[in-house]
Design an enzyme around this catalytic site. Structure first.
Site, PDB file in Angstrom:
ATOM      1  N   SER A   1     -16.629   4.171  -2.450  1.00  0.00           N
ATOM      2  CA  SER A   1     -17.406   4.560  -2.876  1.00  0.00           C
ATOM      3  C   SER A   1     -16.565   4.900  -4.081  1.00  0.00           C
ATOM      4  O   SER A   1     -17.366   4.736  -4.913  1.00  0.00           O
ATOM      5  CB  SER A   1     -17.131   6.714  -2.416  1.00  0.00           C
ATOM      6  OG  SER A   1     -17.487   6.097  -1.316  1.00  0.00           O
ATOM      7  N   SER A   2     -15.473   4.620  -4.847  1.00  0.00           N
ATOM      8  CA  SER A   2     -14.905   4.081  -5.877  1.00  0.00           C
ATOM      9  C   SER A   2     -15.427   2.884  -6.319  1.00  0.00           C
ATOM     10  O   SER A   2     -15.662   3.363  -7.361  1.00  0.00           O
ATOM     11  CB  SER A   2     -13.865   4.936  -5.990  1.00  0.00           C
ATOM     12  OG  SER A   2     -12.742   4.150  -6.671  1.00  0.00           O
TER      13      SER A   2
ATOM     14  N   THR B   1      -9.077   7.721   5.660  1.00  0.00           N
ATOM     15  CA  THR B   1      -9.382   7.163   4.171  1.00  0.00           C
ATOM     16  C   THR B   1     -10.920   6.364   3.720  1.00  0.00           C
ATOM     17  O   THR B   1     -11.392   6.731   3.099  1.00  0.00           O
ATOM     18  CB  THR B   1      -8.324   5.477   3.258  1.00  0.00           C
ATOM     19  OG1 THR B   1      -8.403   4.795   4.112  1.00  0.00           O
ATOM     20  CG2 THR B   1      -7.210   6.394   2.644  1.00  0.00           C
TER      21      THR B   1
ATOM     22  N   ARG C   1     -11.516  -7.079  10.098  1.00  0.00           N
ATOM     23  CA  ARG C   1     -10.770  -6.211   9.637  1.00  0.00           C
ATOM     24  C   ARG C   1     -10.787  -5.434  11.288  1.00  0.00           C
ATOM     25  O   ARG C   1      -9.592  -5.148  12.210  1.00  0.00           O
ATOM     26  CB  ARG C   1     -10.985  -4.888   9.270  1.00  0.00           C
ATOM     27  CG  ARG C   1     -11.164  -4.795   7.602  1.00  0.00           C
ATOM     28  CD  ARG C   1     -11.616  -3.299   7.352  1.00  0.00           C
ATOM     29  NE  ARG C   1     -11.344  -3.669   5.902  1.00  0.00           N
ATOM     30  CZ  ARG C   1     -12.139  -4.098   4.600  1.00  0.00           C
ATOM     31  NH1 ARG C   1     -13.379  -4.237   5.505  1.00  0.00           N
ATOM     32  NH2 ARG C   1     -11.926  -3.741   3.781  1.00  0.00           N
TER      33      ARG C   1
ATOM     34  N   ASN D   1      -5.652  -0.180   9.409  1.00  0.00           N
ATOM     35  CA  ASN D   1      -7.094  -0.895   9.378  1.00  0.00           C
ATOM     36  C   ASN D   1      -7.214  -1.763  11.204  1.00  0.00           C
ATOM     37  O   ASN D   1      -5.784  -1.507  11.357  1.00  0.00           O
ATOM     38  CB  ASN D   1      -7.252  -2.319   8.959  1.00  0.00           C
ATOM     39  CG  ASN D   1      -8.368  -1.719   7.391  1.00  0.00           C
ATOM     40  OD1 ASN D   1      -9.517  -0.589   7.348  1.00  0.00           O
ATOM     41  ND2 ASN D   1      -7.307  -2.063   6.284  1.00  0.00           N
TER      42      ASN D   1
ATOM     43  N   HIS E   1     -15.513   1.383   7.660  1.00  0.00           N
ATOM     44  CA  HIS E   1     -14.617   1.061   6.379  1.00  0.00           C
ATOM     45  C   HIS E   1     -14.835  -0.927   6.582  1.00  0.00           C
ATOM     46  O   HIS E   1     -13.908  -1.160   7.338  1.00  0.00           O
ATOM     47  CB  HIS E   1     -13.789   1.238   5.464  1.00  0.00           C
ATOM     48  CG  HIS E   1     -12.851   0.607   5.050  1.00  0.00           C
ATOM     49  ND1 HIS E   1     -13.221   0.507   3.697  1.00  0.00           N
ATOM     50  CD2 HIS E   1     -11.404   0.003   4.611  1.00  0.00           C
ATOM     51  CE1 HIS E   1     -12.625  -0.446   3.288  1.00  0.00           C
ATOM     52  NE2 HIS E   1     -11.640  -0.132   3.932  1.00  0.00           N
TER      53      HIS E   1
ATOM     54  N   ALA F   1      -4.403   5.014   6.358  1.00  0.00           N
ATOM     55  CA  ALA F   1      -4.806   4.086   5.944  1.00  0.00           C
ATOM     56  C   ALA F   1      -5.195   2.200   6.835  1.00  0.00           C
ATOM     57  O   ALA F   1      -5.622   1.933   6.025  1.00  0.00           O
ATOM     58  CB  ALA F   1      -4.237   3.563   4.709  1.00  0.00           C
TER      59      ALA F   1
ATOM     60  N   VAL G   1       0.708  -1.014  -0.338  1.00  0.00           N
ATOM     61  CA  VAL G   1       0.044   0.216   0.061  1.00  0.00           C
ATOM     62  C   VAL G   1       0.950   1.481  -0.204  1.00  0.00           C
ATOM     63  O   VAL G   1       1.272   2.263  -0.987  1.00  0.00           O
ATOM     64  CB  VAL G   1      -0.739   0.007   1.590  1.00  0.00           C
ATOM     65  CG1 VAL G   1      -1.893   1.207   1.678  1.00  0.00           C
ATOM     66  CG2 VAL G   1      -1.870  -0.469   0.984  1.00  0.00           C
TER      67      VAL G   1
END
Length: 318
Positions: free
Chosen positions: A152-153, A146, A91, A123, A178, A121, A16
């Site tokens: 949403s993306s 994030t 997560r 988790n 998330h 970012a 990442v």
């Protein structure tokens, strides 16, 4: 933030972190990137590898390795280092490990004199973002997770396939955790400015096969589908981090669904959750409060409960 040279530290030089740095280099988001990792040699290797991109990019970004204590001059510190769930875990199952890692990293970064903006970012990102704020002591506006930006993306990508349009013509958000309790705010999803619920009601025959519940489920499960097939997610979340960071450094005031610490918005206090917010040079400039439907409000409150239980569990183990 008034410096002419924009500097970003990426803490966690794994998939990442490297994906994020690569996106920032190719988008010319900043002038300097410092790669940090608990294994210093990996940070050095990633910095070297990334620096070899410069012949093929439009601008030069200086990339080098550093340590947590070297972040005093950074405008933004991006936290990707954390605990990865194993097969069958959620997560939230890695919360204890995430707490220990985050406390150590943030304490060392702050001890070095950092006074910029955190973008998180790691988790479980909503709870880790909350913890970063607690440990750092920074204002809530300067700690951004994030959140559901990547979800949403994913939602927009799925809808673009269903309706055969560019995903950038879709507006809408996945909200909440998330994680498993996230949901799509269908009452605020539009395609070309037209509400999707109106499109479906006006063209019942044409779009009779469209299953919103299935799309919502695939949005939520997309990360796990990637994770179970290749062991990590990298490019989408890396670009989401770059996108948020660019809005900060360029003061773009983009509206992004991020993990924000609420102080009265949506009737919630002392809670971090995925909501749309205006992102600029001050970090979270404003949290946008959507008028949710009754069902969406119920789902939002459920997600708040899940996250608050995680925060309380974290407090019990301090």
């Amino acid at each position: 933030m008034g410096k002419s040279t924009r500097r970003v530290a990426v803490v966690g030089a794994g998939m990442v972190g490297a994906g994020c740095a690569y996106s920032m280099i190719n988008q010319s988001i900043c002038e300097e990137i410092m790669m940090i990792d608990r294994t210093y040699d990996r940070a050095v290797a990633q910095a070297l590898d990334l620096s070899h991109c410069m012949e093929f990019t439009s601008t030069r970004t200086k990339v080098y390795a550093g340590r947590m204590e070297d972040c005093a001059d950074m405008d933004v510190v991006i936290l990707t280092a954390g605990a990865n769930p194993k097969s069958g875990q959620s997560r939230l199952d890695v919360l204890e490990d995430a707490k220990n890692i985050t406390r150590d990293l943030v304490s060392r970064i702050m001890a070095g004199g950092f006074d910029g903006i955190f973008v998180v970012a790691a988790n479980p990102v909503d709870i880790v973002t909350y913890l970063v704020r607690e440990v750092s002591g920074l204002p809530r506006s300067r700690v951004i997770g994030t959140g559901t930006s990547i979800d949403s993306s994913r939602l927009k990508t799925l809808l673009s396939e269903v309706f055969s349009i560019d995903p950038r013509s879709v507006q809408g958000y996945a909200l909440g955790e998330h994680g498993d309790s996230q949901f799509v705010a269908w009452s605020h999803v539009t395609i070309g400015g037209k509400p999707i619920l109106h499109i479906l009601s006006q063209h019942k025959d044409r779009f009779k096969a469209v299953d919103l519940e299935m799309i919502e489920r695939r949005t939520k499960d997309a990360g796990w589908e990637i994770f179970t097939r290749k062991g990590n997610t990298q490019f989408g979340i890396g670009n989401a981090l770059a996108y948020i960071t660019r809005s900060v450094l360029n003061d773009e005031h983009k509206i992004i669904a991020v993990s924000a610490i609420l102080d009265g918005e949506y009737g919630q206090h002392d809670l971090c959750i995925g909501v749309p917010a205006i992102i600029g040079k001050g970090g979270i400039e404003e949290v946008l409060e959507l008028n949710l439907s009754k069902d969406e409000e119920r789902k939002f409150q459920n997600s708040c409960t899940v996250i608050r239980e995680g925060i309380n569990k974290l407090a019990e183990t301090v």
